[in-house]
Design a protein around this motif. Structure first.
Motif, mmCIF file in Angstrom:
data_model
loop_
_atom_site.group_PDB
_atom_site.id
_atom_site.type_symbol
_atom_site.label_atom_id
_atom_site.label_comp_id
_atom_site.label_asym_id
_atom_site.label_seq_id
_atom_site.Cartn_x
_atom_site.Cartn_y
_atom_site.Cartn_z
ATOM 1 N N ARG A 45 22.795 58.327 74.045
ATOM 2 C CA ARG A 45 22.926 57.930 75.439
ATOM 3 C C ARG A 45 23.005 56.420 75.579
ATOM 4 O O ARG A 45 22.416 55.677 74.816
ATOM 5 N N ARG A 46 23.712 56.007 76.623
ATOM 6 C CA ARG A 46 23.855 54.570 76.903
ATOM 7 C C ARG A 46 22.678 54.012 77.685
ATOM 8 O O ARG A 46 22.441 52.814 77.682
ATOM 9 N N ALA A 47 21.960 54.875 78.390
ATOM 10 C CA ALA A 47 20.865 54.400 79.248
ATOM 11 C C ALA A 47 19.676 55.357 79.154
ATOM 12 O O ALA A 47 19.837 56.554 78.919
ATOM 13 N N ALA A 48 18.498 54.820 79.348
ATOM 14 C CA ALA A 48 17.279 55.626 79.331
ATOM 15 C C ALA A 48 17.245 56.532 80.556
ATOM 16 O O ALA A 48 17.717 56.171 81.637
ATOM 17 N N ARG A 49 16.664 57.709 80.371
ATOM 18 C CA ARG A 49 16.507 58.654 81.470
ATOM 19 C C ARG A 49 15.068 58.621 81.970
ATOM 20 O O ARG A 49 14.141 58.468 81.188
ATOM 21 N N VAL A 50 14.934 58.790 83.275
ATOM 22 C CA VAL A 50 13.620 58.789 83.923
ATOM 23 C C VAL A 50 13.506 60.071 84.733
ATOM 24 O O VAL A 50 14.440 60.462 85.441
ATOM 25 N N TYR A 51 12.353 60.722 84.623
ATOM 26 C CA TYR A 51 12.129 61.918 85.439
ATOM 27 C C TYR A 51 12.189 61.550 86.911
ATOM 28 O O TYR A 51 11.638 60.525 87.337
ATOM 29 N N CYS A 52 12.861 62.370 87.687
ATOM 30 C CA CYS A 52 12.913 62.186 89.149
ATOM 31 C C CYS A 52 12.941 63.556 89.811
ATOM 32 O O CYS A 52 13.896 63.912 90.489
ATOM 33 N N PRO A 53 11.890 64.355 89.622
ATOM 34 C CA PRO A 53 11.908 65.710 90.147
ATOM 35 C C PRO A 53 11.891 65.734 91.674
ATOM 36 O O PRO A 53 11.257 64.902 92.311
ATOM 37 N N GLY A 54 12.631 66.665 92.220
ATOM 38 C CA GLY A 54 12.625 66.835 93.666
ATOM 39 C C GLY A 54 13.799 67.633 94.143
ATOM 40 O O GLY A 54 14.780 67.822 93.426
ATOM 41 N N LYS A 55 13.687 68.121 95.361
ATOM 42 C CA LYS A 55 14.791 68.869 95.954
ATOM 43 C C LYS A 55 15.903 67.911 96.355
ATOM 44 O O LYS A 55 15.662 66.766 96.733
ATOM 45 N N LEU A 56 17.116 68.418 96.276
ATOM 46 C CA LEU A 56 18.268 67.672 96.757
ATOM 47 C C LEU A 56 19.271 68.649 97.329
ATOM 48 O O LEU A 56 19.186 69.850 97.096
ATOM 49 N N LEU A 57 20.183 68.130 98.099
ATOM 50 C CA LEU A 57 21.233 68.926 98.702
ATOM 51 C C LEU A 57 22.493 68.732 97.880
ATOM 52 O O LEU A 57 22.887 67.599 97.610
ATOM 53 N N ILE A 58 23.101 69.825 97.441
ATOM 54 C CA ILE A 58 24.314 69.763 96.634
ATOM 55 C C ILE A 58 25.484 70.180 97.508
ATOM 56 O O ILE A 58 25.510 71.298 98.024
ATOM 57 N N GLU A 59 26.400 69.258 97.682
ATOM 58 C CA GLU A 59 27.615 69.544 98.447
ATOM 59 C C GLU A 59 28.731 69.804 97.437
ATOM 60 O O GLU A 59 29.059 68.946 96.623
ATOM 61 N N SER A 60 29.284 71.009 97.478
ATOM 62 C CA SER A 60 30.376 71.321 96.567
ATOM 63 C C SER A 60 31.606 71.681 97.380
ATOM 64 O O SER A 60 31.524 72.132 98.513
ATOM 65 N N PHE A 61 32.735 71.468 96.772
ATOM 66 C CA PHE A 61 34.020 71.719 97.410
ATOM 67 C C PHE A 61 35.033 71.973 96.319
ATOM 68 O O PHE A 61 34.741 71.779 95.133
ATOM 69 N N ALA A 62 36.199 72.426 96.676
ATOM 70 C CA ALA A 62 37.241 72.735 95.689
ATOM 71 C C ALA A 62 37.799 71.444 95.112
ATOM 72 O O ALA A 62 38.671 70.818 95.694
ATOM 73 N N SER A 63 37.277 71.027 93.958
ATOM 74 C CA SER A 63 37.765 69.807 93.342
ATOM 75 C C SER A 63 38.583 70.084 92.082
ATOM 76 O O SER A 63 39.159 69.178 91.510
ATOM 77 N N LEU A 64 38.609 71.351 91.651
ATOM 78 C CA LEU A 64 39.463 71.757 90.537
ATOM 79 C C LEU A 64 40.443 72.814 91.038
ATOM 80 O O LEU A 64 40.029 73.764 91.706
ATOM 81 N N PRO A 65 41.731 72.684 90.711
ATOM 82 C CA PRO A 65 42.723 73.635 91.218
ATOM 83 C C PRO A 65 42.465 75.077 90.793
ATOM 84 O O PRO A 65 42.791 76.005 91.523
ATOM 85 N N THR A 66 41.891 75.293 89.621
ATOM 86 C CA THR A 66 41.687 76.653 89.122
ATOM 87 C C THR A 66 40.340 77.259 89.502
ATOM 88 O O THR A 66 40.061 78.396 89.157
ATOM 89 N N VAL A 67 39.491 76.494 90.196
ATOM 90 C CA VAL A 67 38.175 76.996 90.594
ATOM 91 C C VAL A 67 38.083 76.978 92.116
ATOM 92 O O VAL A 67 37.763 75.950 92.710
#
Length: 158
Positions: A45-67
């Motif tokens: 990895r290029r950068a260290a990872r830090v825990y950041c647990p918590g709820k989040l809102l995932i916005e998804s949309f058709a960004s791939l033509p086959t999906v």
């Protein structure tokens, strides 16, 4: 002032949506994890990872033509974050190259999915890298039914 309004709107929407993720045993203590993740000998990895647990809102949309995807908002969990990407849990499989927008209580993160691994029938671990900010997104859109297609052009949580 704007940050406070954003945080309040995000909290309301997160409270309103039902989380469909079934956390596997390995994430049972997720909310208590803190600090920097230990590196492994084969970690490139290029950068260290830090825990950041918590709820989040995932916005998804058709960004791939086959999906084909409806524009929707669902609740997920963040696991850890670095300066270049984020690991989060989702209830649906995502594919490399798909773009999603993650709305946390503090900010919006536009990401491209790099990898996705099934943990159980209702939980996928997703690794995503950050992409440049899109200035046209100021806040989440208002949605009558957040898990269905959104209503474009209306203010968020009126």
């Amino acid at each position: 002032m704007l940050e406070t309004v954003y945080s309040q709107k995000m909290k309301l929407l997160l409270d309103r949506l039902r989380c469909r993720i079934q956390l596997p045993d390995q994430f049972a203590d997720l909310e208590h994890r803190r600090g920097v993740l230990p590196s492994q000998s084969n970690d490139m990895r290029r950068a260290a990872r830090v825990y950041c647990p918590g709820k989040l809102l995932i916005e998804s949309f058709a960004s791939l033509p086959t999906v084909p995807r409806n524009h929707q908002y669902v609740v997920g969990y963040s696991v850890d974050i670095s300066s270049t990407g984020i690991r989060f849990l989702h209830d649906t499989e995502l594919y490399p190259g798909e773009q999603v927008t993650l709305w946390t209580s503090a900010q919006r993160l536009t990401c491209t999915v790099i990898r996705c691994r099934r943990l159980n029938k209702s939980c996928y671990e997703v690794g995503a890298s950050f992409v440049d900010e899109d200035p046209t997104y100021d806040s989440p859109q208002d949605v009558a039914s957040p898990e269905q297609e959104s209503l474009a052009g209306q203010d968020f949580l009126n």
